[in-house]
Scaffold this active site. Sequence first.
Site, short mmCIF file in Angstrom:
data_model
loop_
_atom_site.label_atom_id
_atom_site.label_comp_id
_atom_site.label_asym_id
_atom_site.label_seq_id
_atom_site.Cartn_x
_atom_site.Cartn_y
_atom_site.Cartn_z
CB VAL A 179 30.52 -83.34 48.39
CG1 VAL A 179 29.16 -83.16 48.86
CG2 VAL A 179 31.19 -82.31 47.60
CD GLU A 239 38.78 -80.98 47.54
OE1 GLU A 239 40.26 -81.24 47.37
OE2 GLU A 239 37.84 -80.73 46.46
N PRO A 262 47.33 -64.26 41.99
CG PRO A 262 49.20 -63.30 41.83
CD PRO A 262 48.02 -62.96 42.59
N GLY A 263 48.74 -66.54 39.97
CA GLY A 263 49.10 -67.72 40.55
C GLY A 263 48.99 -69.15 39.30
CB CYS A 299 34.49 -78.13 42.05
SG CYS A 299 34.14 -79.16 43.48
#
Length: 436
Positions: free
Chosen positions: A11, A153, A250-251, A258
């Site tokens: 960040v 990210e 999906p995964g 975070c």
Amino acid sequence: MRVAVIGTGYVGLVSGACLADVGHRVTCVDAVSEKIEHLRRGKLSIFEPGLEELFVRNTEAGRLSFTTSYGQALSGADIVFVAVGTPSADDGSVDMSAFDAAVLSIAEALSGYAVVANKSTVPVGTAERAEGMIRSAYGGDFNVVSNPEFLREGHAVFDFLHPARIIVGSASARATDMMLRLYASLDGKKLVMDRRSAELTKYAANAFLAAKINFINEISHLAESVGADIDEVAKGIGSDPRIGNDFLRPGPGWGGSCFPKDVRALIRLADRHGEALPITRAAYAMNARARVRIIDRLDRAIGGCSGKRVAVFGLAFKGNTNDTRESASIDLINHLLQRGAEVRAYDPVARLPSGVLHNGYELVHAGSVYEAAEGADACILATDWEEFRAMNLPELASCMSGNCLFDARNLLDSAEAMRSGLMYLCIGKPSRHSLF
């Protein structure tokens, strides 16, 4: 404007480089002198598309500099950003030690009016607490605002320069005006609200997105059982503007710096205030089950993992980053190790730090997917790198001893995989799409 940024992680470094690129003079501060020396020598510790170009351009132009000295960074600064890590403590609450140290150092270094803008993800009420900490050590004028970040990210530079919204939580008209002037060149909605609402917005946004990912994973399990195709289902529900297409892939669940810690922190906040948050708690539990389910299916497909060699493609928690914090790959590898498998892995940029694997296992980091797959009984595609989408599947099959490929990101074409002689497993597809 003159800007100081405390912290040079994802960040802080992205924010500093982007603010410099739109014309502000930015000095980044970090307590770790080695990090500052590397940055002064042009060495970035993080991988983020587009960041190196901004870094080089703005350091050469003199708009972006680095120091370990708060006094040097804060001298003449209009706005001081706090962008230090706020990881989970052992009990799931937020470890505020780095944040508190940064705030106390700011209080000691202030010499004139400045807005202290918090980008770190912190518990509700932190802006008021930070204000009290500074006031106890500094007698001058200042304001504290909440300015949460919403950077993905892998897309952080784009997200900063093209924000969907910029949230400013403020109790001061003067501070609000300065923050809006800072961001004047950036498009996107500027939403001004009270500080507690801004702080809760960050947690609520991450918890909602985490729950959305868990929902599509849950429906993908049902799709497998009833013979539906989760990609078609996601397309169908995502076309409803009330739902939208994002976060419906999906995964193996969510990870990174975070979502896990923020969901845990939100649950702890709810505990302290006597609120149940059943949806958020269920999302957290569901995320862990998604990883176990992948290994359970692989275990059945190859007749047990014990004594088998498994290649894992991808160590970062998502593509286009080298961040492995709470990556699904770590859980997948640990479940494999606990079941007696030997594991090798490949990732284009990420490496696992020591101490994160079961019983101190020393992971072999291969130089390519084909090297990782050499002699493997099975392979798991765990991270959505575009490089993996372009794999030569016949070559991959020829490297393996077995033939099982579990595509946990649904990146590949099932027909092509099967034509290559692979037993293709994926998430949320009917049985006709695989050989298992």
